[in-house]
Design a protein around this motif. Structure first.
Motif, PDB file in Angstrom:
ATOM      1  N   ALA A   1       0.579  -1.185  -0.043  1.00 37.02           N
ATOM      2  CA  ALA A   1      -0.496   0.190  -0.287  1.00 37.02           C
ATOM      3  C   ALA A   1       0.868   0.855   0.149  1.00 37.02           C
ATOM      4  O   ALA A   1       0.748   2.385  -0.676  1.00 37.02           O
ATOM      5  CB  ALA A   1      -0.673   0.389   0.695  1.00 37.02           C
ATOM      6  N   GLY A   2       1.832   1.371   1.333  1.00 40.82           N
ATOM      7  CA  GLY A   2       2.888   1.766   0.668  1.00 40.82           C
ATOM      8  C   GLY A   2       3.455   2.745  -0.421  1.00 40.82           C
ATOM      9  O   GLY A   2       3.403   3.812  -0.718  1.00 40.82           O
ATOM     10  N   LEU A   3       3.638   2.452  -1.100  1.00 39.33           N
ATOM     11  CA  LEU A   3       4.605   2.241  -2.441  1.00 39.33           C
ATOM     12  C   LEU A   3       3.663   2.476  -3.337  1.00 39.33           C
ATOM     13  O   LEU A   3       3.774   3.144  -4.523  1.00 39.33           O
ATOM     14  CB  LEU A   3       5.563   0.618  -2.764  1.00 39.33           C
ATOM     15  CG  LEU A   3       6.351   1.228  -4.070  1.00 39.33           C
ATOM     16  CD1 LEU A   3       7.332   0.866  -3.543  1.00 39.33           C
ATOM     17  CD2 LEU A   3       5.838  -0.028  -5.369  1.00 39.33           C
ATOM     18  N   ILE A   4       2.373   2.429  -3.791  1.00 42.16           N
ATOM     19  CA  ILE A   4       1.565   2.152  -5.346  1.00 42.16           C
ATOM     20  C   ILE A   4       1.141   3.879  -4.368  1.00 42.16           C
ATOM     21  O   ILE A   4       0.627   4.132  -5.184  1.00 42.16           O
ATOM     22  CB  ILE A   4       0.197   1.417  -4.848  1.00 42.16           C
ATOM     23  CG1 ILE A   4       0.435   0.042  -4.849  1.00 42.16           C
ATOM     24  CG2 ILE A   4      -0.536   1.784  -5.579  1.00 42.16           C
ATOM     25  CD1 ILE A   4       1.131   0.124  -6.221  1.00 42.16           C
ATOM     26  N   GLN A   5       0.685   4.081  -2.956  1.00 43.95           N
ATOM     27  CA  GLN A   5       1.021   5.955  -2.815  1.00 43.95           C
ATOM     28  C   GLN A   5       1.424   6.546  -2.662  1.00 43.95           C
ATOM     29  O   GLN A   5       1.521   8.137  -2.713  1.00 43.95           O
ATOM     30  CB  GLN A   5      -0.057   5.315  -1.478  1.00 43.95           C
ATOM     31  CG  GLN A   5      -1.648   5.277  -1.047  1.00 43.95           C
ATOM     32  CD  GLN A   5      -1.287   5.153   0.565  1.00 43.95           C
ATOM     33  OE1 GLN A   5      -2.294   5.983   0.631  1.00 43.95           O
ATOM     34  NE2 GLN A   5      -1.401   4.009   1.004  1.00 43.95           N
ATOM     35  N   SER A   6       2.448   5.875  -3.196  1.00 43.95           N
ATOM     36  CA  SER A   6       3.885   6.914  -3.355  1.00 43.95           C
ATOM     37  C   SER A   6       4.240   6.731  -4.957  1.00 43.95           C
ATOM     38  O   SER A   6       5.270   7.658  -5.493  1.00 43.95           O
ATOM     39  CB  SER A   6       5.059   6.541  -2.491  1.00 43.95           C
ATOM     40  OG  SER A   6       4.946   6.467  -1.121  1.00 43.95           O
ATOM     41  N   GLY A   7       4.076   6.263  -5.991  1.00 45.75           N
ATOM     42  CA  GLY A   7       3.931   5.809  -7.012  1.00 45.75           C
ATOM     43  C   GLY A   7       4.223   4.459  -7.687  1.00 45.75           C
ATOM     44  O   GLY A   7       4.069   3.692  -7.900  1.00 45.75           O
ATOM     45  N   GLY A   8       6.037   4.799  -7.029  1.00 43.98           N
ATOM     46  CA  GLY A   8       5.978   3.108  -6.887  1.00 43.98           C
ATOM     47  C   GLY A   8       6.772   2.319  -7.721  1.00 43.98           C
ATOM     48  O   GLY A   8       6.420   2.573  -9.600  1.00 43.98           O
ATOM     49  N   PHE A   9       7.502   2.392  -7.663  1.00 45.39           N
ATOM     50  CA  PHE A   9       9.387   1.344  -8.725  1.00 45.39           C
ATOM     51  C   PHE A   9      10.020   0.245  -8.530  1.00 45.39           C
ATOM     52  O   PHE A   9       9.353   0.020  -7.177  1.00 45.39           O
ATOM     53  CB  PHE A   9      10.611   2.077  -9.146  1.00 45.39           C
ATOM     54  CG  PHE A   9      10.186   3.421  -9.716  1.00 45.39           C
ATOM     55  CD1 PHE A   9       9.625   4.084 -10.858  1.00 45.39           C
ATOM     56  CD2 PHE A   9       9.807   4.635  -8.808  1.00 45.39           C
ATOM     57  CE1 PHE A   9       9.503   5.411 -10.940  1.00 45.39           C
ATOM     58  CE2 PHE A   9       9.725   5.798  -9.196  1.00 45.39           C
ATOM     59  CZ  PHE A   9       9.705   6.572 -10.621  1.00 45.39           C
TER      60      PHE A   9
END
Length: 604
Positions: free
Chosen positions: A226-234
């Motif tokens: 969840a945290g990665l998706i909300q921050s954009g995520g690579f």
């Protein structure tokens, strides 16, 4: 207090016949004062308004007994918990299982990993709703933690109530998924639904190892989904499959009013857009996400090795050759991950590739490696190896343990899931204490023939001060058109679309949780100074470079522009719509400029 809140305060004052003008004025002033206090200052333990034991018991009953009183395992050096924590300090799975700990132990002169006062160990959306409603009703500082990897300290805060989603970790595959409210508007597509407490190793195990497909997620397997998706995520292969958030189809999120909402392209579309790269912890508590899955390539592979130059001039020439080689042969969707440039004149390769056989990858690298071997001023500190493996085994811990055991580190606790492993190279981040961290998106225009010399100079001068990493998978230039267009429809800084890489420069020390020996202040100062000097040299080639919100400078002043660019006004509007009173606060998150550094006091 704004006009709307003042009017609400006035409407709340009983107007009784016989009240004097002065009496009404006094009552209005008192009501306004109370309202201003409620809006401008969150409560702490021991202060007026902090919930009573009875009120905490009510919350505990609402969440099925899963309300925890938190204390750091490092609080008492004589306790068994202290010894147990030290024993597992290099195990990110252990740290993630402790609601009082975070994967980063702090940042010099910025923040330290203090536990919340209480935590709701959520197992359902209803638990999250109860926690959000309780925090809003009692004016508490609310914190959300899934993976707990935030470098900025956004998943912890002293004197707060924590929503801890670690136990919400189910992963469900779909052959054909259509978002709620999108029936007849969208075609069904293969997808995976992941609860917000799951880590990427959980998703990869279900989707790739056992499901034979690909989901775009993070490179570090212990990062929370969840945290990665909300921050954009690579992830390692985002040059092919796009940013992680651009692959989001639907989310369930509990907003500040305690309502569990569905967000997708058809239902709450602005909230959906904001969740795609708008930063974690600012718009609500995400409880589950549905991501599209892709056909899995036959092969994934890696290129690793180190080349050392014997002189500074030879190193500059090696950098120039590398830049030219990258532009001509690697600047495409096949290649991701990193090349590092060091003060000791070493060129470090830690690259991955997709969709190529080992023989094809070796053929691409042969001219560059032949050029190196033909010159006596270069040597191989570590031989450059090109290797490939069936893509379905890329996150298969059993496969790596059999064929390349040194590449992974397992969760060594009894009964740990067999797929819980991380890359050996990521272990240095477990519990680390940051001294400095900066990133910059580098525009693809720097790869043009007439600008390569400028880029080479910046790389060389930067590497005189500090290790400099180019993360090629964290820029979308060179990606397929559909991946770029999907990323364009996110809240991320549009610079990511034109960046060929994200430059990262960092300094850190060993874990320093409260109760442990603190960081060496001289080491922290030296590291910060060298990081600052190294990034200053890189920015001479890209003076207006933005930064990736999850990997950025805690002290950055122009963070709104750096993280979101022209998207920030729209993102701020989403925040006002779904969280007008600022229940959700994180450092340098959307709307945080209205609050004090600790998130407890609203600015006048």
């Amino acid at each position: 207090m704004n006009r709307r809140e003042l009017l609400k305060a006035a409407m709340a004052v009983p107007f009784l016949a016989g009240f004097s003008v002065g009496g009404v004025g006094t009552a209005l002033a008192e009501a306004g004062s109370k309202l201003a206090g409620r809006l401008r200052s969150r409560v702490r333990p021991g202060s007026p308004g902090w919930p009573s034991a009875t009120q905490w018991d009510v919350l505990k009953q609402q969440v099925g007994g899963r309300l925890l009183k938190l204390q750091s395992p490092f609080a008492d050096r004589s306790s068994p918990a202290y010894a147990e924590a030290l024993k597992h300090l290099d195990n990110p799975f252990y740290i993630g299982d402790q609601p009082a700990l975070t994967q980063t132990s702090g940042w010099a002169k910025a923040w330290t990993s203090w536990p919340s006062t209480y935590a709701v160990a959520a197992e359902s959306t209803a638990d999250v709703v109860a926690a959000v409603n309780f925090a809003r009703a009692h004016n508490l500082r609310l914190v959300v933690k899934g993976g707990g990897h935030s470098y900025q300290g956004t998943s912890d805060s002293a004197d707060s109530l924590l929503v801890w989603t670690r136990h919400m970790n189910a992963v469900t595959l779909h052959d054909g998924f259509v978002g709620q409210g999108c029936e007849g508007k969208q075609a069904a597509q293969p997808a995976v639904t992941v609860q917000s407490g799951a880590m990427w190793c959980d998703a990869y195990d279900a989707v790739t190892t056992r499901g034979g497909r690909y989901v775009q997620g993070g490179g570090c397997t212990t990062v929370g989904v969840a945290g990665l998706i909300q921050s954009g995520g690579f992830g390692s292969f985002s040059k092919r499959f796009g940013t992680a958030c651009s692959n989001l189809i639907e989310a369930e999120v509990v907003t500040a009013d305690g309502v569990a909402r569905i967000a997708n392209a058809c239902t709450n579309p602005e909230l959906f857009w904001g969740l795609k790269g708008g930063g974690g912890g600012s718009l609500g508590v995400v409880t589950r996400l549905t991501l599209r899955t892709h056909e899995l390539p036959e092969w994934f592979g890696a290129v690793i090795g180190d080349i050392k130059a014997s002189t500074d001039d030879a190193y500059r020439a090696l950098i120039a050759k590398m830049v030219s080689f990258y532009q001509s042969d690697l600047f495409n969707p096949h290649w991701g991950e990193q090349i590092g440039f060091t003060p000791s004149n070493v060129l470090h390769f830690s690259l991955v590739f997709e969709g190529l056989t080992q023989q094809q990858a070796q053929a691409i690298w042969a001219p560059f490696l032949d050029w190196v071997r033909a010159r006596k001023e270069y040597s191989f500190e570590q031989p450059v190896k090109v290797m490939a493996l069936p893509a379905k085994h890329f996150w298969d811990a059993e496969f790596f343990e059999q064929h390349l055991p040194g590449a992974i580190v397992r969760d060594d606790r009894p009964g740990a899931p067999r797929h819980h492993a991380l890359w050996k190279g990521d272990q240095e981040q477990v519990g680390w204490f940051l001294h400095a961290f900066k990133s910059a998106w580098l525009p693809a225009s720097l790869l043009q023939k007439d600008r390569q010399a400028q880029l080479v100079d910046a790389i060389y001068e930067s590497s005189r001060h500090r290790y400099l990493g180019f993360h090629f998978n964290k820029g979308q230039a060179g990606a397929p058109a559909d991946a770029i267009e999907a990323a364009r429809d996110t809240a991320m800084n549009p610079q990511v679309l034109e960046a060929f890489a994200l430059a990262i420069i960092a300094g850190f020390g060993k874990p320093a949780f409260p109760g442990m020996p603190g960081p060496d202040p001289d080491e922290a100062r030296r590291n910060k100074e060298s990081v600052d000097k190294a990034m200053d040299e890189m920015l001479k080639a890209a003076p207006d470079a933005g930064a990736y919100v999850s990997e950025s400078d805690y002290f950055r002043r122009d963070w709104q522009q750096a993280f979101w660019g022209s998207n920030y006004p729209r993102l701020a509007a989403v925040k006002r719509q779904y969280d007008p009173d600022g229940l959700f606060f994180v450092h340098h998150g959307v709307g945080s400029e209205e609050w004090s550094e600790d998130g407890f006091t609203r600015k006048a």
